[in-house]
Design an enzyme around this catalytic site. Sequence first.
Site, PDB file in Angstrom:
ATOM      1  N   HIS A 159       8.366  19.295   4.328  1.00 44.03           N
ATOM      2  CA  HIS A 159       7.498  18.345   5.023  1.00 44.03           C
ATOM      3  C   HIS A 159       6.193  18.985   5.475  1.00 44.03           C
ATOM      4  CE1 HIS A 159       8.559  20.207   8.904  1.00 44.03           C
ATOM      5  NE2 HIS A 159       9.822  20.200   8.484  1.00 44.03           N
ATOM      6  N   CYS A 175      14.192  23.454   8.011  1.00 39.25           N
ATOM      7  CA  CYS A 175      13.287  22.828   7.043  1.00 39.25           C
ATOM      8  C   CYS A 175      12.205  23.794   6.577  1.00 39.25           C
ATOM      9  CB  CYS A 175      12.640  21.602   7.672  1.00 39.25           C
ATOM     10  SG  CYS A 175      13.818  20.296   8.092  1.00 39.25           S
TER      11      CYS A 175
END
Length: 199
Positions: A159, A175
């Site tokens: 992301h 992440c």
Amino acid sequence: MSDSRLTRRAILTTGVAALGFVASPAVLRAQSVPDYEPENNANTARRNVMGFRNHHWRDHFSNLRRGAILCDTYSRALHYWSEDQSIYLAYPCSVPMTEEFTRRGMTEVTLKRFEPTWIPTPNMRQRDPSLPERVEGGDPSNPLGTRALNLSWQYYRIHGIDNPAKVGRRASNGCFGMLNQHAERIYDLAVVGTQVRVI
């Protein structure tokens, strides 16, 4: 003529010596960076520039069907190859803070999210009850930034990011966060089913 050569030589010698003097402490400082960089120290932790590695897709994937993404936790970089091999990109990214948060192996993109809403995981809220229950897409403080690719592993994402200082550091809960413009480029190129490998 000999005076001007001497002057140039003296300047070059002095310049090289000065560069050596400046570069040596920088190298020493870079090598002394600890492996663990807590998220709350993102403003003071140093980036990992020295460890960047090039990769070839054949070393990690058997084919490039639907493209391929490699997340390198060592060099803190994300690599992308298009299916037709016409595009290869490498961007710095944040990686998990600790081994506890790190998952390695093969996964794939299962969902593409434009201006994603961020909802902290139950474990994140347990560790830090002050976290908001959710941050809507488009909010500049959204930890997912402007784009997100969900992976087949629950809670794992590639992301954008709300704080560019985290890029290139151990600063995530699992992440891989990139500068928003880089995340947008990967978002445009990746498809549902794009292979992802974490090493």
